[in-house]
Design an enzyme around this catalytic site. Structure first.
Site: not given
Length: 324
Positions: A15-17, A36, A81, A154
């Site tokens: 992912g991004f982070i 992932d 994450l 969420y």
């Protein structure tokens, strides 16, 4: 550079982070294992890391206990994450989002607790819900809306994950630190899941209207991923942080309308700013918070954290990345 090379597992590392975190850890000389399922992560985010002999990627879900267990056996530290990403995802796929957040965290904590492997769990500013006592402190009340309103699921699921993490810390002696992230931005972030900065930038570069949801007077604080990832690394390496919750981000506020204007100015775009009602964007009954600002006192005291990269610098960096 670390004195002795650590083996580190990042769930959601494509992912991004996660990809920026993997990059930072490899630069320190650590060995990095990423799992992932690529549902919201992207293999392109980590393609440049595959040349590094200390980088290992496994496609899979954190709901797969066997796969997670095998990876945890190799790990000295874990960054958890992997989770549902963005308001848009939650609204469109509530069941999958809730199960990923709840079962995924339980699997990671359970396996890690068995081996006493330190875990850093990334939570979210969404856990504060409708609380209007600004700025948010780590011990602030959490105020949610109706169960019929999908968006609160969420924040509540990540909130349950926090309780779970602290229960494992108290009863199973799991070394765990909880980090509530506030609007992290930077290159490689997708706009596909409701993230406002990459969406605005792509719209501006494509000369499309910049779509602002609501009246644009809601405020947010944006932190650069290059400020955030070193803080994550410092926290997991600080035993005093175990069993604690930390806000992480920036405390400089900007309205979303001002953000759109700033993007338009920096890109030199002639795009118009278009205001779209929340009901049209997310469906009837959607609720949004008008202000979301963290109190960063605790993390400043714990690790000397201070965001260094300004919003304007971040926007220019992302715009340059998008142009390429």
């Amino acid at each position: 550079m670390s004195e002795t090379k650590k083996r580190i597992l990042i769930t959601g590392g494509a992912g991004f982070i996660g990809s920026h975190l993997a990059e930072g850890l490899l630069q320190r000389g650590e060995e990095v294992f990423v799992i992932d399922d690529l549902s919201t992560g992207n293999i392109k985010n980590i393609a440049h890391l595959k040349k590094n002999k200390n980088f290992h990627f496994a496609k899979g879900t954190v709901l797969d206990r066997g796969k997670v267990s095998n990876l945890v056996k190799k790990a000295d530290q874990i960054y958890h994450l992997a989770a549902a990403v963005g308001v848009k995802t939650i609204m469109e796929k509530p069941l999958k989002s809730l199960l990923n957040n709840l079962k995924g965290a339980e699997t990671v904590f359970e396996v890690a607790a068995y081996r006493k492997v330190p875990v850093l769990f990334t939570s979210t500013s969404e856990v504060y819900g409708k609380n209007t006592d600004i700025p948010f402190r780590e011990d602030s009340d959490r105020v949610y809306g109706s169960a019929y309103n999908t968006r609160w699921g969420y924040g509540m699921s990540k909130g349950v994950d926090e309780f779970l993490a602290l229960a494992y810390f108290k009863e199973r002696k799991l070394p765990v630190v909880i980090v509530r992230l506030f609007n992290v931005i930077g290159p490689r972030q997708s706009g596909a899941y409701g993230m406002v900065v990459p969406r605005f930038i792509r719209q501006a570069l494509q000369r499309k209207p910049l779509t602002v949801y609501g009246n644009g007077y809601q405020t947010r604080c944006f932190a650069n991923v290059s400020d955030v990832t070193p803080a994550l690394i410092k926290l997991i390496n600080s035993p005093k942080a175990y069993g604690q919750i930390f806000n992480l981000g920036s405390d400089e506020e900007i309205t979303i309308k001002e953000l759109a204007q700033k993007v338009r100015m920096i890109t030199g775009s002639q795009s118009k700013i278009s205001f779209i009602p929340y009901a049209k964007a997310y469906g009837p009954g959607f609720e949004e918070m008008m202000q979301r600002k963290p109190d960063l006192s605790k993390i400043r005291k714990a690790i000397g954290y201070e965001p260094k990269i300004t919003l304007e610098e971040s926007l220019k960096e992302i715009i340059d990345y998008e142009k390429k």
